[in-house]
Scaffold this motif. Structure first.
Motif, PDB file in Angstrom:
ATOM      1  N   THR A 236       0.847  -1.189   0.000  1.00 49.83           N
ATOM      2  CA  THR A 236       0.000   0.000   0.000  1.00 49.83           C
ATOM      3  C   THR A 236       0.880   1.237   0.000  1.00 49.83           C
ATOM      4  O   THR A 236       1.862   1.297   0.721  1.00 49.83           O
ATOM      5  CB  THR A 236      -0.894   0.014   1.249  1.00 49.83           C
ATOM      6  OG1 THR A 236      -1.646  -1.185   1.302  1.00 49.83           O
ATOM      7  CG2 THR A 236      -1.832   1.191   1.233  1.00 49.83           C
ATOM      8  N   ILE A 237       0.515   2.208  -0.792  1.00 44.67           N
ATOM      9  CA  ILE A 237       1.266   3.462  -0.864  1.00 44.67           C
ATOM     10  C   ILE A 237       0.396   4.558  -0.267  1.00 44.67           C
ATOM     11  O   ILE A 237      -0.786   4.692  -0.603  1.00 44.67           O
ATOM     12  CB  ILE A 237       1.623   3.812  -2.324  1.00 44.67           C
ATOM     13  CG1 ILE A 237       2.518   2.740  -2.921  1.00 44.67           C
ATOM     14  CG2 ILE A 237       2.291   5.178  -2.378  1.00 44.67           C
ATOM     15  CD1 ILE A 237       2.807   2.926  -4.384  1.00 44.67           C
ATOM     16  N   SER A 238       0.977   5.343   0.612  1.00 48.46           N
ATOM     17  CA  SER A 238       0.271   6.453   1.231  1.00 48.46           C
ATOM     18  C   SER A 238       0.838   7.754   0.676  1.00 48.46           C
ATOM     19  O   SER A 238       2.047   7.938   0.617  1.00 48.46           O
ATOM     20  CB  SER A 238       0.456   6.394   2.746  1.00 48.46           C
ATOM     21  OG  SER A 238      -0.269   7.418   3.354  1.00 48.46           O
ATOM     22  N   VAL A 239      -0.051   8.652   0.287  1.00 46.79           N
ATOM     23  CA  VAL A 239       0.370   9.931  -0.286  1.00 46.79           C
ATOM     24  C   VAL A 239      -0.319  11.053   0.477  1.00 46.79           C
ATOM     25  O   VAL A 239      -1.525  11.023   0.708  1.00 46.79           O
ATOM     26  CB  VAL A 239      -0.015  10.016  -1.783  1.00 46.79           C
ATOM     27  CG1 VAL A 239       0.350  11.379  -2.348  1.00 46.79           C
ATOM     28  CG2 VAL A 239       0.632   8.899  -2.571  1.00 46.79           C
ATOM     29  N   ASN A 240       0.444  12.053   0.863  1.00 45.11           N
ATOM     30  CA  ASN A 240      -0.106  13.247   1.503  1.00 45.11           C
ATOM     31  C   ASN A 240      -0.021  14.407   0.528  1.00 45.11           C
ATOM     32  O   ASN A 240       1.004  14.612  -0.110  1.00 45.11           O
ATOM     33  CB  ASN A 240       0.665  13.599   2.774  1.00 45.11           C
ATOM     34  CG  ASN A 240       0.470  12.581   3.864  1.00 45.11           C
ATOM     35  OD1 ASN A 240      -0.600  12.015   4.010  1.00 45.11           O
ATOM     36  ND2 ASN A 240       1.520  12.343   4.632  1.00 45.11           N
ATOM     37  N   VAL A 241      -1.100  15.167   0.453  1.00 44.05           N
ATOM     38  CA  VAL A 241      -1.143  16.315  -0.448  1.00 44.05           C
ATOM     39  C   VAL A 241      -1.673  17.511   0.333  1.00 44.05           C
ATOM     40  O   VAL A 241      -2.689  17.412   1.006  1.00 44.05           O
ATOM     41  CB  VAL A 241      -2.064  16.038  -1.656  1.00 44.05           C
ATOM     42  CG1 VAL A 241      -2.149  17.257  -2.554  1.00 44.05           C
ATOM     43  CG2 VAL A 241      -1.600  14.816  -2.421  1.00 44.05           C
ATOM     44  N   ASP A 242      -0.978  18.637   0.269  1.00 48.52           N
ATOM     45  CA  ASP A 242      -1.452  19.873   0.867  1.00 48.52           C
ATOM     46  C   ASP A 242      -2.238  20.653  -0.180  1.00 48.52           C
ATOM     47  O   ASP A 242      -1.768  20.853  -1.298  1.00 48.52           O
ATOM     48  CB  ASP A 242      -0.291  20.732   1.361  1.00 48.52           C
ATOM     49  CG  ASP A 242       0.402  20.137   2.570  1.00 48.52           C
ATOM     50  OD1 ASP A 242      -0.292  19.475   3.371  1.00 48.52           O
ATOM     51  OD2 ASP A 242       1.614  20.348   2.718  1.00 48.52           O
ATOM     52  N   VAL A 243      -3.445  21.080   0.206  1.00 49.24           N
ATOM     53  CA  VAL A 243      -4.300  21.813  -0.715  1.00 49.24           C
ATOM     54  C   VAL A 243      -4.826  23.054   0.003  1.00 49.24           C
ATOM     55  O   VAL A 243      -5.309  22.977   1.125  1.00 49.24           O
ATOM     56  CB  VAL A 243      -5.500  20.935  -1.160  1.00 49.24           C
ATOM     57  CG1 VAL A 243      -6.419  21.704  -2.076  1.00 49.24           C
ATOM     58  CG2 VAL A 243      -5.015  19.653  -1.804  1.00 49.24           C
ATOM     59  N   ASP A 244      -4.685  24.198  -0.635  1.00 44.46           N
ATOM     60  CA  ASP A 244      -5.270  25.425  -0.105  1.00 44.46           C
ATOM     61  C   ASP A 244      -6.721  25.486  -0.565  1.00 44.46           C
ATOM     62  O   ASP A 244      -7.008  25.403  -1.758  1.00 44.46           O
ATOM     63  CB  ASP A 244      -4.517  26.656  -0.618  1.00 44.46           C
ATOM     64  CG  ASP A 244      -3.139  26.784  -0.002  1.00 44.46           C
ATOM     65  OD1 ASP A 244      -2.990  26.381   1.171  1.00 44.46           O
ATOM     66  OD2 ASP A 244      -2.229  27.286  -0.682  1.00 44.46           O
ATOM     67  N   VAL A 245      -7.631  25.638   0.406  1.00 35.89           N
ATOM     68  CA  VAL A 245      -9.057  25.655   0.098  1.00 35.89           C
ATOM     69  C   VAL A 245      -9.658  26.939   0.648  1.00 35.89           C
ATOM     70  O   VAL A 245      -9.425  27.312   1.790  1.00 35.89           O
ATOM     71  CB  VAL A 245      -9.775  24.435   0.733  1.00 35.89           C
ATOM     72  CG1 VAL A 245     -11.270  24.502   0.491  1.00 35.89           C
ATOM     73  CG2 VAL A 245      -9.186  23.145   0.212  1.00 35.89           C
ATOM     74  N   GLU A 246     -10.409  27.601  -0.181  1.00 33.47           N
ATOM     75  CA  GLU A 246     -11.176  28.765   0.248  1.00 33.47           C
ATOM     76  C   GLU A 246     -12.571  28.277   0.638  1.00 33.47           C
ATOM     77  O   GLU A 246     -13.296  27.735  -0.202  1.00 33.47           O
ATOM     78  CB  GLU A 246     -11.284  29.795  -0.875  1.00 33.47           C
ATOM     79  CG  GLU A 246      -9.987  30.492  -1.207  1.00 33.47           C
ATOM     80  CD  GLU A 246      -9.530  31.420  -0.086  1.00 33.47           C
ATOM     81  OE1 GLU A 246     -10.391  31.978   0.613  1.00 33.47           O
ATOM     82  OE2 GLU A 246      -8.312  31.559   0.069  1.00 33.47           O
ATOM     83  N   LEU A 247     -12.929  28.445   1.901  1.00 35.64           N
ATOM     84  CA  LEU A 247     -14.237  27.973   2.342  1.00 35.64           C
ATOM     85  C   LEU A 247     -15.379  28.690   1.621  1.00 35.64           C
ATOM     86  O   LEU A 247     -16.478  28.144   1.505  1.00 35.64           O
ATOM     87  CB  LEU A 247     -14.375  28.113   3.857  1.00 35.64           C
ATOM     88  CG  LEU A 247     -13.502  27.162   4.672  1.00 35.64           C
ATOM     89  CD1 LEU A 247     -13.724  27.405   6.163  1.00 35.64           C
ATOM     90  CD2 LEU A 247     -13.776  25.711   4.328  1.00 35.64           C
TER      91      LEU A 247
END
Length: 75
Positions: A3-14
């Motif tokens: 299993t491969i785990s990937v983390n991604v940072d995403v800027d979200v405007e609510l």
């Protein structure tokens, strides 16, 4: 199979997310959101009328009812 785990940072405007979508997601996760406008309209109208008429006692009693209806705690 590995299993491969990937983390991604995403800027979200609510502001870009629909309010109802947020409410639905929180409810799906089991969060109680408390106040639902339509549930307390009559009680809010009574509080408003008591305040407009300068009643010094009734708004407090009605507010206690509103708190109980909203969060289930007795004041």
């Amino acid at each position: 199979m590995p299993t491969i785990s990937v983390n991604v940072d995403v800027d979200v405007e609510l502001d870009d997310i629909d309010t109802q979508d947020l409410i639905d997601e929180l409810e799906r996760r089991g969060h109680q959101l408390g106040f639902k406008e339509s549930d307390n309209n009559e009680l809010l109208e009574k509080i408003y009328q008591a305040l407009v008429s300068n009643d010094q006692i009734q708004p407090i009693a009605l507010s206690r009812d509103l708190v109980f209806n909203t969060i289930g705690s007795i004041v």
